[in-house]
Structure formats: C-alpha cells, structure tokens
Motif scaffolding. Structure first.
Motif, PDB file in Angstrom:
ATOM      1  N   VAL A  12       0.870  -1.169   0.000  1.00 21.22           N
ATOM      2  CA  VAL A  12       0.000   0.000   0.000  1.00 21.22           C
ATOM      3  C   VAL A  12       0.911   1.225   0.000  1.00 21.22           C
ATOM      4  N   VAL A  13       0.740   2.087  -1.003  1.00 14.14           N
ATOM      5  CA  VAL A  13       1.578   3.285  -1.086  1.00 14.14           C
ATOM      6  C   VAL A  13       0.742   4.503  -0.707  1.00 14.14           C
ATOM      7  N   GLY A  14       1.224   5.226   0.284  1.00 13.14           N
ATOM      8  CA  GLY A  14       0.478   6.361   0.843  1.00 13.14           C
ATOM      9  C   GLY A  14      -0.154   5.880   2.137  1.00 13.14           C
ATOM     10  N   ALA A  15       0.246   6.476   3.251  1.00 15.67           N
ATOM     11  CA  ALA A  15      -0.264   6.020   4.555  1.00 15.67           C
ATOM     12  C   ALA A  15      -1.138   7.105   5.177  1.00 15.67           C
ATOM     13  N   GLY A  16      -1.872   7.820   4.335  1.00 16.94           N
ATOM     14  CA  GLY A  16      -2.791   8.853   4.837  1.00 16.94           C
ATOM     15  C   GLY A  16      -4.121   8.231   5.223  1.00 16.94           C
ATOM     16  N   ILE A  17      -5.183   9.034   5.179  1.00 20.33           N
ATOM     17  CA  ILE A  17      -6.514   8.578   5.594  1.00 20.33           C
ATOM     18  C   ILE A  17      -6.895   7.280   4.882  1.00 20.33           C
ATOM     19  N   MET A  18      -6.747   7.281   3.558  1.00 23.91           N
ATOM     20  CA  MET A  18      -7.223   6.141   2.776  1.00 23.91           C
ATOM     21  C   MET A  18      -6.244   4.968   2.835  1.00 23.91           C
ATOM     22  N   GLY A  19      -4.952   5.264   2.669  1.00 24.23           N
ATOM     23  CA  GLY A  19      -3.952   4.196   2.660  1.00 24.23           C
ATOM     24  C   GLY A  19      -3.966   3.410   3.967  1.00 24.23           C
ATOM     25  N   LEU A  35       3.714  -1.173   3.942  1.00 21.34           N
ATOM     26  CA  LEU A  35       3.107   0.163   3.909  1.00 21.34           C
ATOM     27  C   LEU A  35       4.219   1.189   3.714  1.00 21.34           C
ATOM     28  N   PHE A  36       4.087   1.951   2.612  1.00 22.24           N
ATOM     29  CA  PHE A  36       5.122   2.947   2.304  1.00 22.24           C
ATOM     30  C   PHE A  36       4.514   4.338   2.172  1.00 22.24           C
ATOM     31  N   ASP A  37       5.231   5.338   2.679  1.00 24.00           N
ATOM     32  CA  ASP A  37       4.814   6.726   2.493  1.00 24.00           C
ATOM     33  C   ASP A  37       6.068   7.560   2.254  1.00 24.00           C
ATOM     34  N   LEU A  38       5.946   8.538   1.389  1.00 29.20           N
ATOM     35  CA  LEU A  38       7.071   9.418   1.053  1.00 29.20           C
ATOM     36  C   LEU A  38       7.555  10.167   2.290  1.00 29.20           C
ATOM     37  N   THR A  39       6.640  10.539   3.148  1.00 30.92           N
ATOM     38  CA  THR A  39       7.014  11.267   4.363  1.00 30.92           C
ATOM     39  C   THR A  39       7.604  10.274   5.359  1.00 30.92           C
ATOM     40  N   GLU A  40       8.823  10.555   5.764  1.00 31.24           N
ATOM     41  CA  GLU A  40       9.521   9.638   6.664  1.00 31.24           C
ATOM     42  C   GLU A  40       8.724   9.452   7.951  1.00 31.24           C
ATOM     43  N   ALA A  93      -2.484   4.962  -2.826  1.00 37.31           N
ATOM     44  CA  ALA A  93      -3.377   5.974  -2.216  1.00 37.31           C
ATOM     45  C   ALA A  93      -2.555   7.203  -1.864  1.00 37.31           C
ATOM     46  N   ILE A  94      -1.812   7.720  -2.864  1.00 41.78           N
ATOM     47  CA  ILE A  94      -0.994   8.914  -2.614  1.00 41.78           C
ATOM     48  C   ILE A  94      -1.791  10.157  -3.020  1.00 41.78           C
ATOM     49  N   VAL A  95      -1.093  11.270  -3.090  1.00 42.07           N
ATOM     50  CA  VAL A  95      -1.722  12.544  -3.424  1.00 42.07           C
ATOM     51  C   VAL A  95      -2.484  12.444  -4.762  1.00 42.07           C
ATOM     52  N   GLU A  96      -3.591  13.170  -4.867  1.00 38.93           N
ATOM     53  CA  GLU A  96      -4.450  13.119  -6.067  1.00 38.93           C
ATOM     54  C   GLU A  96      -3.845  13.997  -7.170  1.00 38.93           C
ATOM     55  N   ASN A  97      -2.799  13.458  -7.809  1.00 43.91           N
ATOM     56  CA  ASN A  97      -2.089  14.233  -8.826  1.00 43.91           C
ATOM     57  C   ASN A  97      -1.613  13.266  -9.912  1.00 43.91           C
ATOM     58  N   ALA A 100       2.238  12.620 -10.240  1.00 42.71           N
ATOM     59  CA  ALA A 100       2.777  11.849  -9.102  1.00 42.71           C
ATOM     60  C   ALA A 100       2.389  10.378  -9.228  1.00 42.71           C
ATOM     61  N   LYS A 101       1.156  10.125  -9.623  1.00 43.93           N
ATOM     62  CA  LYS A 101       0.703   8.735  -9.710  1.00 43.93           C
ATOM     63  C   LYS A 101       1.399   8.017 -10.867  1.00 43.93           C
ATOM     64  N   ARG A 102       1.482   8.702 -12.027  1.00 40.54           N
ATOM     65  CA  ARG A 102       2.155   8.104 -13.175  1.00 40.54           C
ATOM     66  C   ARG A 102       3.591   7.743 -12.835  1.00 40.54           C
ATOM     67  N   THR A 120      -5.130   1.662  -8.379  1.00 44.52           N
ATOM     68  CA  THR A 120      -5.106   3.048  -7.885  1.00 44.52           C
ATOM     69  C   THR A 120      -6.428   3.385  -7.212  1.00 44.52           C
ATOM     70  N   ASN A 121      -6.316   4.107  -6.092  1.00 40.64           N
ATOM     71  CA  ASN A 121      -7.523   4.526  -5.365  1.00 40.64           C
ATOM     72  C   ASN A 121      -7.939   5.942  -5.776  1.00 40.64           C
ATOM     73  N   THR A 122      -7.479   6.392  -6.937  1.00 40.21           N
ATOM     74  CA  THR A 122      -7.845   7.758  -7.344  1.00 40.21           C
ATOM     75  C   THR A 122      -9.354   7.967  -7.313  1.00 40.21           C
ATOM     76  N   PHE A 146     -14.197   4.049  -0.392  1.00 34.99           N
ATOM     77  CA  PHE A 146     -14.876   5.217   0.171  1.00 34.99           C
ATOM     78  C   PHE A 146     -14.447   5.381   1.625  1.00 34.99           C
ATOM     79  N   ASN A 147     -14.530   6.565   2.112  1.00 31.69           N
ATOM     80  CA  ASN A 147     -14.000   6.936   3.422  1.00 31.69           C
ATOM     81  C   ASN A 147     -15.113   6.893   4.475  1.00 31.69           C
ATOM     82  N   PRO A 148     -14.941   6.240   5.605  1.00 30.06           N
ATOM     83  CA  PRO A 148     -13.788   5.482   6.088  1.00 30.06           C
ATOM     84  C   PRO A 148     -13.758   4.053   5.508  1.00 30.06           C
TER      85      PRO A 148
HETATM   86  P1  NAD Z   1      -3.911  11.926   2.472  1.00 25.27           P
HETATM   87  O1  NAD Z   1      -3.351  13.267   2.213  1.00 25.27           O
HETATM   88  O2  NAD Z   1      -4.546  11.637   3.778  1.00 25.27           O
HETATM   89  O3  NAD Z   1      -2.730  10.843   2.288  1.00 25.27           O
HETATM   90  C1  NAD Z   1      -1.858  10.814   1.196  1.00 25.27           C
HETATM   91  C2  NAD Z   1      -0.504  10.258   1.676  1.00 25.27           C
HETATM   92  O4  NAD Z   1       0.306   9.992   0.549  1.00 25.27           O
HETATM   93  C3  NAD Z   1       0.257  11.231   2.553  1.00 25.27           C
HETATM   94  O5  NAD Z   1       0.627  10.585   3.758  1.00 25.27           O
HETATM   95  C4  NAD Z   1       1.473  11.600   1.708  1.00 25.27           C
HETATM   96  O6  NAD Z   1       2.659  11.807   2.493  1.00 25.27           O
HETATM   97  C5  NAD Z   1       1.625  10.399   0.829  1.00 25.27           C
HETATM   98  N1  NAD Z   1       2.286  10.641  -0.444  1.00 25.27           N
HETATM   99  C6  NAD Z   1       2.131  11.684  -1.288  1.00 25.27           C
HETATM  100  N2  NAD Z   1       2.875  11.493  -2.397  1.00 25.27           N
HETATM  101  C7  NAD Z   1       3.473  10.287  -2.273  1.00 25.27           C
HETATM  102  C8  NAD Z   1       4.334   9.522  -3.099  1.00 25.27           C
HETATM  103  N3  NAD Z   1       4.741   9.961  -4.284  1.00 25.27           N
HETATM  104  N4  NAD Z   1       4.748   8.321  -2.649  1.00 25.27           N
HETATM  105  C9  NAD Z   1       4.354   7.865  -1.448  1.00 25.27           C
HETATM  106  N5  NAD Z   1       3.555   8.545  -0.610  1.00 25.27           N
HETATM  107  C10 NAD Z   1       3.108   9.740  -1.027  1.00 25.27           C
HETATM  108  O7  NAD Z   1      -4.881  11.610   1.275  1.00 25.27           O
HETATM  109  P2  NAD Z   1      -6.104  10.573   1.208  1.00 25.27           P
HETATM  110  O8  NAD Z   1      -7.349  11.280   1.588  1.00 25.27           O
HETATM  111  O9  NAD Z   1      -5.718   9.326   1.919  1.00 25.27           O
HETATM  112  O10 NAD Z   1      -6.194  10.329  -0.367  1.00 25.27           O
HETATM  113  C11 NAD Z   1      -5.311   9.457  -1.038  1.00 25.27           C
HETATM  114  C12 NAD Z   1      -5.909   9.087  -2.381  1.00 25.27           C
HETATM  115  O11 NAD Z   1      -7.186   8.480  -2.191  1.00 25.27           O
HETATM  116  C13 NAD Z   1      -6.153  10.247  -3.332  1.00 25.27           C
HETATM  117  O12 NAD Z   1      -5.922   9.810  -4.643  1.00 25.27           O
HETATM  118  C14 NAD Z   1      -7.630  10.565  -3.103  1.00 25.27           C
HETATM  119  O13 NAD Z   1      -8.212  11.211  -4.203  1.00 25.27           O
HETATM  120  C15 NAD Z   1      -8.184   9.176  -2.921  1.00 25.27           C
HETATM  121  N6  NAD Z   1      -9.456   9.115  -2.190  1.00 25.27           N
HETATM  122  C16 NAD Z   1      -9.669   9.879  -1.095  1.00 25.27           C
HETATM  123  C17 NAD Z   1     -10.882   9.777  -0.412  1.00 25.27           C
HETATM  124  C18 NAD Z   1     -11.149  10.593   0.827  1.00 25.27           C
HETATM  125  O14 NAD Z   1     -12.321  10.706   1.228  1.00 25.27           O
HETATM  126  N7  NAD Z   1     -10.137  11.146   1.477  1.00 25.27           N
HETATM  127  C19 NAD Z   1     -11.867   8.881  -0.873  1.00 25.27           C
HETATM  128  C20 NAD Z   1     -11.608   8.089  -1.994  1.00 25.27           C
HETATM  129  C21 NAD Z   1     -10.386   8.216  -2.646  1.00 25.27           C
END
Ligand code: NAD
Length: 504
Positions: A12-19, A35-40, A93-97, A100-102, A120-122, A146-148
């Motif tokens: 799982v890449v991205g350890a934010g809300i969704m990851g 579980l990997f995240d860019l932020t140490e 599940a990284i930033v919605e960009n 970055a995803k590509r 991808t969870n975009t 979907f969140n949570p």
């Molecule tokens: P978030 O900001 O909580 O978490 C994103 C994490 O990704 C951060 O911890 C960040 O440090 C990390 N990150 C950013 N760039 C990275 C990279 N290149 N490599 C590794 N880690 C990286 O965001 P979120 O809400 O968890 O959303 C993540 C994805 O899920 C997005 O694409 C978003 O559109 C999608 N999504 C979000 C929701 C929601 O309700 N929040 C629902 C469905 C889908």
C-alpha cells in the motif's frame, strides 16, 4: 488469466486517511502488507494509530485480541519501495495528482514482477491516463474505496481503456473477499457515485439560487424522502470548496457540458470563505447547525360540499383513507375516481395535485381553474404521519385556496412546507435528475443499472437506487418531470437521457 489475489503480499503506497484504512482491511483479510509513504515515519505512525483502533475494537468485543494482534503483525512499514519488491498487488493511495501517480507506477514497474497487479484509489483522475507510459498498462485498474475504508462497503472497480478484463475481475473478486460490495465501472469523469450524485447538490443549489425555499425546508423535504442528510447540511459537512472542486472537475472533464454547470451561488460561498462546518459557516452556522423548522399549526379544512380522490396506487389509497378520516366528523366521505391519470383531490372544484413536473401556475391554464396547488412526490409507503412535504399554490389562486391547500395537506397527514411555484418542487425534481444521470451513465456503458443502484446505496447511503425509483415512478412519470424542467429552464441541463427516451 490473472491468478487469485487472495492473501497475496500487498504494497500500500500512501499512509494517509485512505492508505491506512486500505492497509487495515487488507491485513484483516490475511494479506502480508508493506506500507510505504514518502514522508519519513508516516507509515510507522499509521501502524501505531491502527494499533490503537484495533485495541478499541477489541475493547468493544468486535474482534478477538489474537486477531487484532495478527492483523497488526501483518503490516510492515517500509522505508523504500525496494523493500516491497515481493508484492503481487499494489494499492496506491498517494496525493491526487496525475504526474505523481504516473511516475510512482512507472517506478514500481521497474521494481516489481511483470505480473503484479497495480491498483489506484484515485477518486477523480482517469485510470487510462495513469496507465499511459506503463510497459504493461493492462495490469493497472482503479480500486476506488470510500471513506472510512473499514466501514464503507462500496468499491468501484474502474477499468481504463487498456485495463485487462481479467485484472478488473481479479480485483472485483478480491474486494468481495475483503467483505466489500464491488461494482464495475469504466473510467469516466466521477466514475459512478461522484457522477450520479451531482444533481443532489446541483438541484438544491439551483432552487436556493432562485429563492424558491430556505435551506432548512429543502433539507427537511429530502430527509423525509429517506435521504440520511439534506443537501445543505451535507455540502456544509463535505466543505463547499471540496464540493465545488469536484463539480468543476466533472464539468471540465465533460468538456463544459451545460448539464454539469457549477453553481454561482456556491462559487460565491467559496469566495467568501463560507465553507461549511470547517469554517464555522456555510448554509448553517456551526457548531449550532441547522435550526429546527418552526412548527406550523393548521386549522382543520373548511366544510366542503364535494371531495373526490383521483388516481390509483399507494398514495391515492392513502389520500382516500386520510380524506375519509378527515370528513368523518361531517358524516360523509370522499368519492374516488380510480381512472384519473393524475393523483390528488378535487375539493369543491379546486385542485390539489401531486406534481407531474409542471408548476401550479401552469396547471391553472390546463385545468381551467385558478385554485390549484401542487404537492411533492413521496418516496415511502406507508406515509408516516407528519411527513414533511413541499407544496406550492398557484400565484393566481384565491386567498381562500391559499389557506385551504395547506389545511387539507395537514388533514391528509402531512407536514406541509410552502415553497415558490418551481417546476418539480424538491423531491420529484431531485430524484428525476438522479435517475436521468444514472440513465446517462448506463447509456454510456459506465455501469449497469444494478451497479448504479448498489453504488448509490452503498457509497452514499441513498435510501434506494435510481433504477429502483424509476421502477416505482415509471418511465413516463420521470420523463414528464424532466420535460417540464427542460421546458421551463431550456438549455442542456434537463435534457432527457437517450436511455430513458428509448424505454418503452
Ligand atoms: P492523504 O493526504 O490523507 O494521504 C496521502 C498520503 O500519501 C500522505 O501521507 C502523503 O505523504 C503520501 N504521499 C504523497 N505522495 C506520495 C508519493 N509519491 N509516494 C508515497 N507517498 C506519497 O490523502 P487521502 O485522503 O488518503 O487520499 C489518497 C488518495 O485516495 C487520493 O488519490 C484521493 O483522491 C483518494 N481518495 C480519497 C478519499 C477521501 O475521502 N479522502 C476517498 C476516496 C479516494
């Protein structure tokens, strides 16, 4: 044929809300999870937080202590992507960009086996676009949670133009194993839920912009129709900036189809910092929230000489039953005309009509009487006593009828809420537009009718799916509301979906 992904080592890449939520669900289903995240330190922190969540579930008796421990032990925070080279499944599940995803997936292709499935969870970016530049674009698929994540059942399994159907099927099957309800979708703006839900906000904003009613009345009507939250309190919760951004992205992605035009009222709210709960003010002020509706007390209707209930079906039966009770003190009951092609009542020549989309003012000409009132559609049967119901009286109606219409609706068991004489009132207009959007999605192959119904019920907790409403209201009834809206507002917004036009 893609092998089953059950218990596959997962990155799982991205350890934010969704990851973090995705890592939890995968680990609970028995997958070893990197579980990997860019932020140490972010991945390790997410694991600590998950430990606390799992402890809470153990304390509440929802899971066994040994299952919680095993789940946590399966999650391994890693400091580099190289450390996860054995993964057979990636969920990003990284930033919605897009860039970055590509670039992440291109990097992963160089590290992982050629058969690793990439998901991808975009929530809004084209899956086709993310896959562009991959050596094996067929293995990239959308897995939209979907969140949570641990609580929400829906997963949209999104196929881009190059996604291998076996890969989509493997993710569909895996989502089921994870206890989710998967629905197939094609990669189109908003996928299923974020697209079909647009009119829930757009129609509310349009009604408010033309000063048809207050936010409280609007929310009360839709909650009475079974929606968990009214559109105003929901937009306040989501945040108007976020909601406006999604609307704008769907609008732009559809090449500025007028159907999806954003609201200038909402633009104004965003510009003014009225973002909803998070800024303390949106349609309502927080923390107080929506003020309760003033309770209107209606007197019993005046004595009538002739009352007839028109039409057939559940609501007409309810009206007959309620009118019988209302008239019994006078020692007589209503007549019933089953063959009428409309539902409502005639009361000494005045008309109380369930909306077919047309304004009360418009009906006065067709019916040849000034005393017309229209009331909204209901979605629930039996009608609970005191159900909030929007109504509008023709502006040309007599003062007597202006007072009698709500008195009758109250006597018939409703809590009548007055609004301006707008076509389709609130519930009929909103639900017809939700159906229309769902019909377009099906027409364009985005999803099946069953998929649309499941997605809207699971993803945004709608009380019924759009095609379930269509079955109850029938195609001509829905078309009539849309055509009335189209006739009134012109433009593209209310054009009837070709899918609906093609139904018998
Ligand atoms: P978030 O900001 O909580 O978490 C994103 C994490 O990704 C951060 O911890 C960040 O440090 C990390 N990150 C950013 N760039 C990275 C990279 N290149 N490599 C590794 N880690 C990286 O965001 P979120 O809400 O968890 O959303 C993540 C994805 O899920 C997005 O694409 C978003 O559109 C999608 N999504 C979000 C929701 C929601 O309700 N929040 C629902 C469905 C889908």
């Amino acid at each position: 044929m893609t092998a089953s992904l059950e218990h596959a080592p997962t990155l799982v890449v991205g350890a934010g809300i969704m990851g973090a939520g995705i890592a939890q669900v995968a680990a609970q289903a028995g997958h070893p999870v990197f579980l990997f995240d860019l932020t140490e330190g972010a991945a390790a922190k997410a694991k600590v937080k998950l430990g606390t969540t799992l402890d809470g579930l153990v304390a509440k008796g929802r899971i066994a202590p040994e299952d919680a421990a095993a789940t946590l032990a399966r999650i391994e925070p890693v400091a580099s992507l190289q450390a996860a080279a054995g993964a057979q499944l990636v969920v990003e599940a990284i930033v919605e960009n897009l860039d970055a995803k590509r670039s992440l997936f291109q990097q992963l292709e160089a590290l992982l086996s050629d058969t690793t499935v990439l998901a991808t969870n975009t929530s809004s970016i084209s899956v086709t676009a993310i896959a562009n530049g991959l050596k094996h674009p067929g293995r990239l698929v959308g897995m939209h949670f979907f969140n949570p994540v641990p609580l929400m059942k829906l997963v949209e399994v999104v196929s881009g133009l190059q996604t291998n159907p076996d890969v989509a099927q493997a993710i569909f099957a895996l989502s089921k194993v994870w206890g989710k309800v998967p629905v197939h979708a094609t990669s189109t703006p908003g996928f299923i839920v974020n697209r079909i839900a647009r009119p829930y906000y757009a129609e509310a904003l349009a009604l408010l912009q033309e000063q048809s009613l207050t936010p409280q009345v609007l929310d009360a009507c839709l909650k009475a129709a079974g929606f968990r939250m009214g559109p105003c309190e929901l937009m306040d919760l989501i945040g108007h900036d976020t909601n406006f951004a999604v609307t704008n992205s769907v609008y732009a992605a559809n090449f500025y189809d007028k159907r999806y035009t954003p609201s200038s009222l909402q633009a104004e709210m965003v510009a003014g910092g009225l973002l909803g709960r998070k800024s303390g003010r949106g349609f309502f002020s927080y923390p107080a929230g929506a003020p309760s509706l003033p309770v209107a007390v209606h007197e019993a209707p005046a004595t009538a000489k002739e009352v007839t209930v028109h039409g057939s079906g559940d609501l007409a039966d309810h009206l007959e039953h309620a009118a019988t009770a209302a008239l019994s003190p006078q020692g007589w009951g209503p007549a019933r005309e089953h063959r009428s092609d409309w539902v409502g009542l005639t009361i000494d020549g005045a008309r109380l009509v369930q909306t077919d989309g047309r304004r009360a003012g418009e009906l006065t000409r067709a019916l040849g009487t000034a005393d017309v009132a229209v009331f909204d559609r209901t979605t629930t049967h039996p009608v609970a006593p005191g159900t909030a119901l929007a109504f509008a009286v023709a502006p040309s109606a007599s003062a007597y009828w202006q007072a009698q219409a709500p008195a009758w609706l109250s006597a018939l068991g409703f809590s009548p809420l007055p609004m301006a004489d707008a076509p389709g009132l609130v519930v009929a207009r909103t639900v017809a537009m939700l159906i229309n959007e769902a019909a377009d999605a099906v027409q364009q192959g985005v999803c099946s009718p069953e998929g649309a119904d499941a997605a809207m019920k699971m993803g945004v907790a709608y009380p019924a799916g759009p095609f379930e409403w269509l079955a109850r209201w029938n195609v001509p009834g829905v078309k009539a509301v849309l055509q009335a809206l189209d006739h009134e507002y012109r433009g593209e917004r209310y054009r009837v979906s070709p899918w609906l036009l093609r139904q018998a």
